[in-house]
Design a protein around this motif. Structure first.
Motif, short mmCIF file in Angstrom:
data_model
loop_
_atom_site.label_atom_id
_atom_site.label_comp_id
_atom_site.label_asym_id
_atom_site.label_seq_id
_atom_site.Cartn_x
_atom_site.Cartn_y
_atom_site.Cartn_z
N ALA A 267 -3.33 77.50 44.33
CA ALA A 267 -3.18 78.92 44.68
C ALA A 267 -1.71 79.34 44.59
CB ALA A 267 -3.74 79.18 46.07
N ALA A 268 -0.81 78.44 45.01
CA ALA A 268 0.61 78.78 44.97
C ALA A 268 1.08 79.00 43.53
CB ALA A 268 1.43 77.68 45.63
N ALA A 269 0.49 78.28 42.59
CA ALA A 269 0.89 78.45 41.18
C ALA A 269 0.40 79.80 40.64
CB ALA A 269 0.32 77.30 40.35
N ARG A 270 -0.79 80.19 41.06
CA ARG A 270 -1.26 81.55 40.68
C ARG A 270 -0.33 82.59 41.28
NH1 ARG A 270 -6.70 79.81 42.06
NH2 ARG A 270 -6.48 80.93 44.04
N GLY A 271 0.01 82.36 42.53
CA GLY A 271 0.90 83.30 43.21
C GLY A 271 2.25 83.41 42.51
N ARG A 272 2.75 82.24 42.05
CA ARG A 272 4.06 82.25 41.40
C ARG A 272 4.03 83.12 40.13
NH1 ARG A 272 5.03 77.13 42.61
NH2 ARG A 272 4.29 76.33 40.62
N LEU A 273 2.93 83.07 39.41
CA LEU A 273 2.83 83.92 38.20
C LEU A 273 2.85 85.40 38.57
CD1 LEU A 273 0.25 81.88 36.11
CD2 LEU A 273 2.63 82.37 35.48
N LEU A 274 2.18 85.74 39.65
CA LEU A 274 2.19 87.15 40.08
C LEU A 274 3.59 87.56 40.53
CD1 LEU A 274 -1.25 87.15 41.91
CD2 LEU A 274 -0.65 88.64 39.99
N LEU A 275 4.30 86.64 41.19
CA LEU A 275 5.67 86.95 41.62
C LEU A 275 6.57 87.13 40.39
CD1 LEU A 275 6.00 84.42 44.60
CD2 LEU A 275 5.65 86.89 44.74
N ARG A 276 6.36 86.28 39.38
CA ARG A 276 7.17 86.43 38.16
C ARG A 276 6.86 87.75 37.47
NH1 ARG A 276 6.04 81.09 34.96
NH2 ARG A 276 6.81 79.65 36.50
N LEU A 277 5.60 88.14 37.51
CA LEU A 277 5.23 89.43 36.91
C LEU A 277 5.94 90.57 37.65
CD1 LEU A 277 3.51 91.18 35.00
CD2 LEU A 277 1.70 91.12 36.73
N ALA A 278 5.98 90.49 38.98
CA ALA A 278 6.67 91.53 39.76
C ALA A 278 8.14 91.61 39.34
CB ALA A 278 6.54 91.24 41.25
N ASP A 279 8.76 90.45 39.16
CA ASP A 279 10.16 90.45 38.72
C ASP A 279 10.29 91.08 37.33
OD1 ASP A 279 10.84 89.17 41.04
OD2 ASP A 279 11.01 87.17 40.14
#
Ligand code: NAD
Length: 487
Positions: free
Chosen positions: A61-73
């Motif tokens: 789940a944290a890896a999915r989250g990291r992609l969403l955080l990168r998208l936000a950036d």
């Protein structure tokens, strides 16, 4: 500017080569021609999302989250270009696209990126000897259908919780405003989302939208749009009994009591209806005024409405741009005649602006009418810079008027009386109530309606839960189960 469908990580033409012209609402010129998905393209997108689901849902789940955080950036890195694209496509004033749409989109993806690994299950205290735990499991492929009024922001409201919870997505933006969602897809590919996790299929509602809503491999359909189309979605979803979430129309009551701070209320009421040219489901489109302050309030409200700077959405000075389509402009203006036929009083507006420079665009002047609670303009969603004023004398009357609608989405009230504020917040039949403010939204706060405004919630844990199934697991730890049959 991307103008193809995004399926399985690639930009492709529609299989039958069909296209749709995307118009600039400021001058009716053709901005670009986009590929128009039909049923076969939707089938290909759903198949790609289905293939991507096992790996995506099993990813940490944290890896999915990291992609969403990168998208936000990435959204923040491309903020100015995204703001311009959104304004060009929709007519949002660029100042709003810069200050609201783009930052809110990044914030929403970031919120759900952070939430991806916080979606906890639970342990249920069952009888001794057994362990019962409940997992929140993703649904599978979800279909998402969005309207044209906030296309960029809605990519994050819809995709954020769905992806964080481990679902894969096929999203259909409105045929009128597909550009920002295609750009988001491009950014998703750049930051490393696996192929097929997100597919974007712009196309018409009765073809692409209909197929997505009825598709047997789609486990949930999340829809934002009009109440009429919402009903069609429910019908189309019946084949495989997919889950349905509906964010539909509204006729927001905005009540101003006689003890309100009038400066704040006049400003707030203008924001409630004229932001985004009134094209907002939560717009405060019924302005309900205590009769003691009504005349003074209306004089000030009208003066403010008439001072709003209308113009090219790409001009930073512009406070109100055009409506998104010519057809919608005509529909909004038709309500002036409807109001007058029923005896309503036109206070101001009701026409396109006189300015020749705006003559080819889809502009409508801020319009105020005074009517009675059961008139059509007090009941039907106009979805433009068009506000219906109603007067009341007592609190009971104000509440009765506020609740005299089949919709129940946004609502607001302006008063210094704390007890009354809370009493009304509980008594108004609506999914959201703003006290001495209007139209506040946050990724953490549930958003949605009751009645003809739909069901299900976007944002917050509510949204994450709406994108999961509860799965109950029973473990025999040390229980001795006596035999039921035989010996
Ligand atoms: P609409 O219902 O015409 O279209 C919405 C989307 O549905 C579009 O993508 C359209 O192509 C698609 N669609 C149309 N017919 C379809 C069909 N038969 N099957 C499947 N999909 C179909 O709405 P609109 O005019 O684009 O948007 C304005 C409406 O959206 C207003 O009523 C507004 O209140 C509502 N809205 C609600 C919310 C909310 O959160 N409650 C937010 C924004 C807008």
């Amino acid at each position: 500017m991307q103008n193809q469908l995004f399926i399985n990580g690639r930009f492709v033409d529609a299989m039958d080569g069909a296209t749709i012209d995307v118009r600039n609402p400021h001058d009716d010129s053709v901005v670009t021609r986009i590929a128009a998905a039909d049923a076969a393209d939707v089938d290909a997108a759903v198949a790609a999302a289905g293939r991507a689901f096992p790996a995506w849902s099993r990813m940490a789940a944290a890896a999915r989250g990291r992609l969403l955080l990168r998208l936000a950036d990435a959204i923040e890195d491309h903020a100015e270009a995204l703001a311009q694209l959104e304004s060009l496509d929709t007519g949002h004033p660029i100042r709003d696209s810069r200050a609201l749409d783009v930052p809110r989109t990044a914030a929403c993806f970031r919120y759900f990126g952070g939430m991806a690994d916080k979606l906890e299950g639970s342990v249920v205290p069952v009888e001794p000897g057994f362990l019962n735990y409940v997992q929140r499991a993703p649904i599978g492929v979800v279909g998402q259908i969005v309207p044209w009024n906030f296309p960029l922001m809605f990519t994050s409201w819809k995709m954020g919780p769905a992806l964080a919870a481990g679902n894969t997505v096929v999203i259909k933006p409105s045929e009128l405003t597909p550009l920002s969602s295609l750009r988001i897809a491009e950014l998703m590919a750049e930051v490393g989302f696996p192929d097929g996790v997100v597919n974007v299929v712009p196309g018409y509602g009765h073809t692409a939208g209909q197929r997505l809503a009825e598709h047997p491999q789609v486990g949930k359909i999340a829809f934002t749009g009009s109440t009429g189309t919402g009903r069609k979605i429910v019908e189309a979803s019946q084949g495989n009994l997919k889950r349905v979430q509906l964010e539909l129309g509204g006729k927001g009551a905005n009540i101003v009591f006689d003890d309100a701070d009038l400066d704040a209320a006049v400003n707030g009421a203008a924001w409630a209806i004229f932001h985004n040219q009134g094209q907002a489901c939560i717009a405060g489109s019924r302005l309900i005024l205590h009769e003691r302050i009504a005349d003074e309030f209306l004089a000030r409200f009208r003066a403010l409405a008439e001072s709003i700077r209308i113009g090219n959405p790409l001009d930073p000075q512009t406070e109100m741009g055009p409506l998104t389509s010519a057809q919608h402009r005509d529909r909004v203006l038709s309500y002036v005649g409807i109001a007058q036929e029923q005896g309503a009083r036109l206070v101001c507006g009701g026409t396109a602006p006189a300015d020749d420079a705006l003559a080819r665009g889809y502009y409508v002047m801020p319009t105020i009418v005074e009517a009675r609670p059961h008139d059509r303009v007090a009941q039907e969603e106009v979805f433009g810079p068009f506000v219906t004023v109603l007067r009341f004398r007592t609190d009971d009357e104000a509440l009765a008027i506020a609740n005299a609608t089949d919709y129940g989405l946004g609502s607001g009230l302006w008063t210094k009386d704390l007890s009354r504020a809370h009493r009304f917040a509980s008594a108004i039949r609506a999914g959201m109530c703003w006290i001495n403010c209007y139209k506040r939204v946050s990724p953490g706060s549930p958003f949605g309606g009751v009645g003809q405004s739909g069901y299900g919630r976007e944002m917050g844990f509510e949204a994450m839960h709406d994108y999961t199934e509860a799965r109950s697991v029973w473990v025999n730890v040390d229980a001795v189960i006596p035999p039921h049959f035989g010996r």
